[in-house]
Design an enzyme around this catalytic site. Structure first.
Site, mmCIF file in Angstrom:
data_model
loop_
_atom_site.group_PDB
_atom_site.id
_atom_site.type_symbol
_atom_site.label_atom_id
_atom_site.label_comp_id
_atom_site.label_asym_id
_atom_site.label_seq_id
_atom_site.Cartn_x
_atom_site.Cartn_y
_atom_site.Cartn_z
ATOM 1 N N GLY A 190 0.830 -1.201 0.000
ATOM 2 C CA GLY A 190 0.000 0.000 0.000
ATOM 3 C C GLY A 190 0.861 1.246 0.000
ATOM 4 N N GLY A 192 -0.194 4.317 0.180
ATOM 5 C CA GLY A 192 -1.040 5.430 0.602
ATOM 6 C C GLY A 192 -0.264 6.288 1.589
ATOM 7 N N VAL A 193 -1.006 6.925 2.476
ATOM 8 C CA VAL A 193 -0.396 7.884 3.385
ATOM 9 C C VAL A 193 0.601 7.217 4.342
ATOM 10 C CG1 VAL A 193 -0.916 9.891 4.780
ATOM 11 C CG2 VAL A 193 -2.666 8.969 3.311
ATOM 12 N N SER A 279 -0.156 -1.550 4.979
ATOM 13 C CA SER A 279 -0.829 -0.242 5.143
ATOM 14 C C SER A 279 -1.804 -0.079 3.984
ATOM 15 C CB SER A 279 0.202 0.877 5.175
ATOM 16 O OG SER A 279 1.139 0.737 4.108
ATOM 17 N N HIS A 454 8.627 38.606 2.449
ATOM 18 C CA HIS A 454 9.751 38.181 1.619
ATOM 19 C C HIS A 454 11.006 38.073 2.476
ATOM 20 C CE1 HIS A 454 12.401 37.720 -1.785
ATOM 21 N NE2 HIS A 454 13.195 38.622 -1.232
HETATM 22 P P1 NAI Z 1 -4.598 4.672 2.473
HETATM 23 O O1 NAI Z 1 -6.027 4.517 2.141
HETATM 24 O O2 NAI Z 1 -4.006 6.019 2.535
HETATM 25 O O3 NAI Z 1 -3.724 3.846 1.431
HETATM 26 C C1 NAI Z 1 -3.906 2.484 1.229
HETATM 27 C C2 NAI Z 1 -3.223 2.102 -0.067
HETATM 28 O O4 NAI Z 1 -3.175 0.692 -0.144
HETATM 29 C C3 NAI Z 1 -3.969 2.597 -1.306
HETATM 30 O O5 NAI Z 1 -3.073 3.207 -2.189
HETATM 31 C C4 NAI Z 1 -4.577 1.327 -1.870
HETATM 32 O O6 NAI Z 1 -4.716 1.358 -3.269
HETATM 33 C C5 NAI Z 1 -3.548 0.288 -1.448
HETATM 34 N N1 NAI Z 1 -4.078 -1.068 -1.343
HETATM 35 C C6 NAI Z 1 -5.253 -1.458 -0.808
HETATM 36 N N2 NAI Z 1 -5.375 -2.799 -0.872
HETATM 37 C C7 NAI Z 1 -4.234 -3.258 -1.447
HETATM 38 C C8 NAI Z 1 -3.754 -4.555 -1.767
HETATM 39 N N3 NAI Z 1 -4.461 -5.655 -1.509
HETATM 40 N N4 NAI Z 1 -2.549 -4.655 -2.358
HETATM 41 C C9 NAI Z 1 -1.793 -3.557 -2.623
HETATM 42 N N5 NAI Z 1 -2.203 -2.310 -2.348
HETATM 43 C C10 NAI Z 1 -3.410 -2.162 -1.750
HETATM 44 O O7 NAI Z 1 -4.417 3.862 3.852
HETATM 45 P P2 NAI Z 1 -3.233 3.841 4.908
HETATM 46 O O8 NAI Z 1 -1.967 4.308 4.313
HETATM 47 O O9 NAI Z 1 -3.305 2.498 5.519
HETATM 48 O O10 NAI Z 1 -3.681 4.907 5.959
HETATM 49 C C11 NAI Z 1 -4.961 4.797 6.576
HETATM 50 C C12 NAI Z 1 -5.535 6.142 6.817
HETATM 51 O O11 NAI Z 1 -4.909 6.737 7.933
HETATM 52 C C13 NAI Z 1 -5.328 7.140 5.687
HETATM 53 O O12 NAI Z 1 -6.278 6.993 4.667
HETATM 54 C C14 NAI Z 1 -5.494 8.429 6.400
HETATM 55 O O13 NAI Z 1 -6.858 8.706 6.504
HETATM 56 C C15 NAI Z 1 -4.912 8.132 7.763
HETATM 57 N N6 NAI Z 1 -3.547 8.661 7.821
HETATM 58 C C16 NAI Z 1 -3.361 9.998 7.672
HETATM 59 C C17 NAI Z 1 -2.105 10.537 7.690
HETATM 60 C C18 NAI Z 1 -1.935 11.989 7.474
HETATM 61 O O14 NAI Z 1 -2.924 12.700 7.517
HETATM 62 N N7 NAI Z 1 -0.727 12.478 7.249
HETATM 63 C C19 NAI Z 1 -0.922 9.709 7.922
HETATM 64 C C20 NAI Z 1 -1.232 8.315 8.016
HETATM 65 C C21 NAI Z 1 -2.500 7.834 7.987
#
Ligand code: NAI
Ligand code: FAD
Length: 475
Positions: A190, A192-193, A279, A454
C-alpha cells in the site's frame, strides 16, 4: 443508582476528547470513557492519533529527517559531520516521550474542563425513557447513564486475509512505529499515506524499502501533476514503488517474510524482506461497543451509519471521526466533535467537507485542499490553473529545498479558488492560508493582491495565484 451525566463520550481520541471538552465548555456534565492502556496499564488518552498515529509518526519523521540532513545535505551548507551514527533506542524513546506528553496533556485538559474520565471499555447496555446505560469495564465495572451519547471509537488497521499482524514481522502502524532495529530490507503493501510516511522514515534510517501498490496510479486521489512530481522525488530518494501489483501468498519464516506478487506486466515476482508493513487502509472500530443491544445501525463495512450532522438512527446518539464515513483524519474527527457538542446544545455546529486539508508528511510534503484538476474535469467545471515552482522561490533556494510547486485552481468565470495543491517544503503549513481563502470563498486575485512576507515560501502561493491570471512576477 448509576452515575448520571448529560453527555457520555465513548472514545478519547481526537474526535472524542475534543467533543467532551467542547460539551463541557457549553455547560454539560460530561463523562469520557477510553480504554487505551500505556505500557504500565494506565490510561493513554488521545487515541490512535496520539498513541500510534499522527504524533509518533511525526516524531519519527522529524528524527529521521535530521539524520538524512546530517548524512546527505549538511555538507552542501559547508557543515561536515564525521562519525554520524544512530541511537535507535534513544530515537524511539524520544518518540515515546512525545506521546506521553500528549497523553498527559489530554488528562490535564479533562481536569481543567471538569470532564469525568473513566478508564475502561464502554459498551451499550440498554436504553430506557430516553436515557442510555453504558457499562464501563476497567479495573472495576460500573454502569453510567446519559441522555446524549457520542460514539468516537475510531478505527483499526486493515490487513490482508490470512495475514494477521504479529507486530514482529508483519506490522501494522503500531509495530511500524516501534522497531528498535532498522531492518535491512523493509516491504510495505500500500503506497497510501502510511506507506509513504513510514517508508520514508525507515528508508532515511537506512532500510532498503520496497512499496507494493495495487492500483496502477500513484496517489490516485491526489492531483496528478502533484502526484507525479512527488513520485519523481521519492524514486530519486531510493524509495522503490511498484504500481499495479497483485499481492498473492505471504509467507513468514525465521529469516523474514516472502511476498509473492504479480507485477503490472503480469509477471510472477517475489519480494523477500526482513519486515513487512501492511498499510492498505483502516476499518471502523466498534469492537466491544455492543451496538446491537440498543439497535445502533452499522453499514456493510462496519462503520456507524450517520447523516450529514453525525446523527445515528437512535435519538440522541451521535457518532464522529474514523468510526463514520468521510476521511480518516484527526482534524476531521475534531471538527465533527465540536459540531456535535454544539448541536446537542441547540447550536448550529458545522463541518465543511470541501475545505478539509490533507497533508502527507513526507519530504517533500504533499498538501491539498478542495478539488483536483481531475475532479474538475470530470465534473465539467470550467477552470483556470496557475502553478509556481519552488525552484523560483528565494526562501526555498536559501533552504536548499527547491523540489515541487504550488498549484492553484480557480473557476474560469468567477475566479473563486476551487483547489490548491502543493508538493514541496512546509506544504503542511502553507496549505493553511489556502484553507482560510477557500472558507472565505476568496478569488485567486484576492491572494495575488495580499502582501506576503519576503523571503518566504508563502510567496510561492501568491505567485501561483498570479499564475492563474498568467502574470507571475518571478518566473
Ligand atoms: P490509504 O487509504 O491512505 O492507502 C492504502 C493504499 O493501499 C492505497 O493506495 C490502496 O490502493 C492500497 N491497497 C489497498 N489494498 C491493497 C492490496 N491488496 N494490495 C496492494 N495495495 C493495496 O491507507 P493507509 O496508508 O493504511 O492509511 C490509513 C488512513 O490513515 C489514511 O487513509 C489516512 O486517513 C490516515 N492517515 C493519515 C495521515 C496523514 O494525515 N498524514 C498519515 C497516516 C495515515
Ligand atoms: P481514534 O483516534 O482511533 O480514537 C478512538 C479511541 O477510542 C481510542 O483511544 C480507543 O482505544 C477508544 N475506544 C474504542 N472503542 C472503545 C470502547 N468501546 N470503549 C472505550 N474506548 C474505546 N490523521 C491526521 O489528521 N494527521 C496525521 O498526520 C495522521 N497520521 C496518522 C498516522 C498513522 C500511522 C495512523 C494510523 C493514522 C494517522 N492519522 C492522521 C489518522 C488519525 O489518527 C485518525 O483519523 C484519528 O485518530 C481518528 O480519531 P478518532 O477520535 O475518530 O479515533
Amino acid at each position: 443508582m448509576s452515575k448520571q451525566f448529560d453527555v457520555i463520550v465513548i472514545g478519547g481520541g481526537p474526535g472524542g476528547y475534543i467533543a467532551a471538552i467542547r460539551a463541557a465548555q457549553l455547560g454539560f456534565n460530561v463523562a469520557c470513557i477510553d480504554e487505551w492502556k500505556n505500557a504500565k496499564g494506565g490510561p493513554a488518552l488521545g487515541g490512535t492519533c496520539t498513541n500510534v498515529g499522527c504524533i509518533p509518526s511525526k516524531a519519527l519523521l522529524q528524527s529521521s529527517e535530521h539524520f538524512e540532513q546530517a548524512g546527505h545535505h549538511f555538507a552542501d551548507h559547508g557543515i561536515e559531520v564525521k562519525g554520524l551514527s544512530l541511537d535507535m533506542p534513544k530515537m524511539i524513546g524520544r518518540k515515546d516521550t512525545v506521546v506521553k506528553q500528549n497523553n498527559e496533556g489530554v488528562l490535564y485538559l479533562f481536569k481543567k474542563n471538569k470532564v469525568t474520565f473513566f478508564h475502561g471499555r464502554g459498551s451499550f447496555v440498554a436504553s430506557k425513557d430516553g436515557v442510555y446505560d453504558i457499562r464501563v469495564a476497567g479495573t472495576a465495572e460500573e454502569v453510567i447513564s446519559a441522555k446524549h451519547i457520542i460514539v468516537a471509537t475510531g478505527s483499526n488497521a486493515r490487513t490482508l486475509p490470512g495475514t494477521p499482524f504479529d507486530e514482529e514481522t508483519i506490522l501494522s502502524n503500531d509495530g511500524a512505529l516501534r522497531m528498535v532495529d532498522v531492518p535491512k530490507k523493509l516491504g510495505l503493501i500500500g503506497s497510501g499515506v502510511i506507506g509513504l510516511e513510514m517508508g520514508s522514515v525507515w528508508r532515511r534510517l537506512g532500510a532498503e524499502v520496497t512499496v507494493l501498490e495495487g492500483l496502477p496510479t500513484f496517489l490516485g486521489a491526489v492531483d496528478q501533476q502533484i502526484a507525479k512530481e512527488a513520485h519523481k522525488a521519492f524514486t530519486k530518494q531510493g524509495l522503490k514503488i511498484e504500481l499495479g501489483v497483485k499481492v498473492g501468498e505471504i509467507k513468514t519464516s525465521k529469516k523474514g517474510v516472502s511476498v509473492a506478487y504479480t507485477n503490472a506486466k503480469g509477471e510472477a515476482q517475489a519480494l523477500d524482506v526482513d519486515k513487512l508493513i501492511i498499510s492498505i487502509g483502516r476499518v471502523a472500530n466498534t469492537i466491544g461497543l455492543a451496538p446491537e443491544t440498543v439497535g445502533l445501525k452499522l453499514d456493510e463495512r462496519g462503520a456507524i451509519v450517520v447523516d450529514g450532522d453525525c446523527k445515528t438512527n437512535l435519538p440522541h446518539v451521535w457518532a464522529i471521526g474514523d468510526v463514520v464515513r468521510g476521511p480518516m483524519l484527526a482534524h476531521k474527527a475534531e471538527e465533527e466533535g465540536v459540531a456535535v457538542a454544539e448541536r446537542i446544545a441547540g447550536q448550529h455546529g458545522h463541518v465543511n467537507f470541501n475545505t478539509i486539508p490533507w497533508v502527507i508528511y513526507t519530504s517533500p510534503e504533499i498538501a491539498w485542499v478542495g478539488q483536483t484538476e481531475e475532479q474538475l474535469k470530470a465534473a465539467g467545471r470550467a477552470y483556470k490553473a496557475g502553478t509556481f515552482p519552488f525552484l523560483a522561490n528565494g526562501r526555498a533556494r536559501a533552504l536548499g529545498d527547491t523540489t515541487g510547486m504550488v498549484k492553484m485552481l480557480a473557476d474560469a468565470a468567477t475566479d473563486e479558488i476551487l483547489g490548491v495543491h502543493i508538493v514541496g517544503p512546509m506544504a503542511s503549513e502553507l496549505i493553511a492560508e489556502c484553507v482560510v481563502a477557500m472558507e472565505f470563498r476568496a478569488s485567486s486575485e484576492d491572494i495575488a493582491r495580499i502582501c506576503h512576507a519576503h523571503p518566504s515560501l508563502s510567496e510561492a502561493t501568491k505567485e501561483a495565484a498570479l499564475a492563474v491570471d498568467k502574470r507571475t512576477l518571478n518566473f
